[in-house]
Design an enzyme around this catalytic site. Structure first.
Site, PDB file in Angstrom:
ATOM      1  N   SER A  13      38.370  45.591  41.490  1.00 49.92           N
ATOM      2  CA  SER A  13      37.901  46.037  40.182  1.00 49.92           C
ATOM      3  C   SER A  13      39.097  46.399  39.320  1.00 49.92           C
ATOM      4  O   SER A  13      40.182  46.688  39.834  1.00 49.92           O
ATOM      5  CB  SER A  13      36.989  47.262  40.332  1.00 49.92           C
ATOM      6  OG  SER A  13      36.653  47.782  39.056  1.00 49.92           O
ATOM      7  N   HIS A  14      38.880  46.432  38.039  1.00 43.28           N
ATOM      8  CA  HIS A  14      39.915  46.895  37.117  1.00 43.28           C
ATOM      9  C   HIS A  14      40.105  48.405  37.207  1.00 43.28           C
ATOM     10  O   HIS A  14      41.067  48.942  36.684  1.00 43.28           O
ATOM     11  CB  HIS A  14      39.546  46.510  35.682  1.00 43.28           C
ATOM     12  CG  HIS A  14      39.773  45.066  35.400  1.00 43.28           C
ATOM     13  ND1 HIS A  14      39.029  44.077  35.974  1.00 43.28           N
ATOM     14  CD2 HIS A  14      40.694  44.462  34.625  1.00 43.28           C
ATOM     15  CE1 HIS A  14      39.479  42.902  35.547  1.00 43.28           C
ATOM     16  NE2 HIS A  14      40.476  43.104  34.736  1.00 43.28           N
ATOM     17  N   SER A  15      39.195  49.080  37.849  1.00 44.82           N
ATOM     18  CA  SER A  15      39.213  50.532  37.964  1.00 44.82           C
ATOM     19  C   SER A  15      39.222  50.948  39.433  1.00 44.82           C
ATOM     20  O   SER A  15      38.352  50.524  40.204  1.00 44.82           O
ATOM     21  CB  SER A  15      37.976  51.111  37.275  1.00 44.82           C
ATOM     22  OG  SER A  15      37.738  52.434  37.685  1.00 44.82           O
ATOM     23  N   SER A  77      39.965  38.736  34.762  1.00 45.38           N
ATOM     24  CA  SER A  77      41.349  38.720  35.232  1.00 45.38           C
ATOM     25  C   SER A  77      41.455  39.109  36.703  1.00 45.38           C
ATOM     26  O   SER A  77      42.412  38.735  37.382  1.00 45.38           O
ATOM     27  CB  SER A  77      42.253  39.597  34.363  1.00 45.38           C
ATOM     28  OG  SER A  77      41.878  40.948  34.440  1.00 45.38           O
TER      29      SER A  77
END
Length: 136
Positions: A13-15, A77
């Site tokens: 995840s981006h987080s 991304s």
């Protein structure tokens, strides 16, 4: 962790918080799934939002128990990061597979299926099938 060969699951995840929370949720809904390594790879090394090749590679190595590693991602991304690592060929464990599945539902399905001792193909299929879960 047992010596049993089991499919590992990596959640990209981006987080960092999202990855860790989805990992916790998936393991909880799979009855704890103690034998299944579910490893979050969220955010960047500096704690910021984004994706990190290094964190993904480390998570995949940690999740590898010899039966393959299913990698699920949240956004575009993250997909590109995993695809780049797979293209390099030596950054991820053998039999690491990017799974096209919804992040939360797919993670739960992957972990539940891996907990049964299923192979990588079955884990991938279960996660992919989560696209068909109806909510209304």
């Amino acid at each position: 962790m047992s010596d049993e060969r089991v499919v590992g699951v990596v959640l990209v995840s981006h987080s960092a918080q999202v990855a860790a929370s989805v990992a916790e949720l998936a393991k909880s809904l799979a009855g704890g799934a103690a034998a299944v390594p579910v490893v979050p790879a969220g955010g960047r090394e500096d704690g910021g939002v984004g994706t990190s090749s290094e964190l993904v590679a480390a998570a995949a190595a940690s999740a590898d128990r010899g039966a393959g590693v299913a990698v699920l991602t949240d956004l575009g991304s993250a997909v590109l990061t995993v695809k780049a690592l797979l293209a390099e060929g030596d950054e991820l464990p053998e039999d690491t597979r990017l799974v096209d599945a919804p992040f939360v539902e797919g993670a739960v399905a992957a972990v539940v299926t891996a907990a049964t001792g299923a192979d990588l193909d079955a884990v991938e299929a279960a996660a992919r099938d989560a696209y068909d879960y109806r909510k209304v």
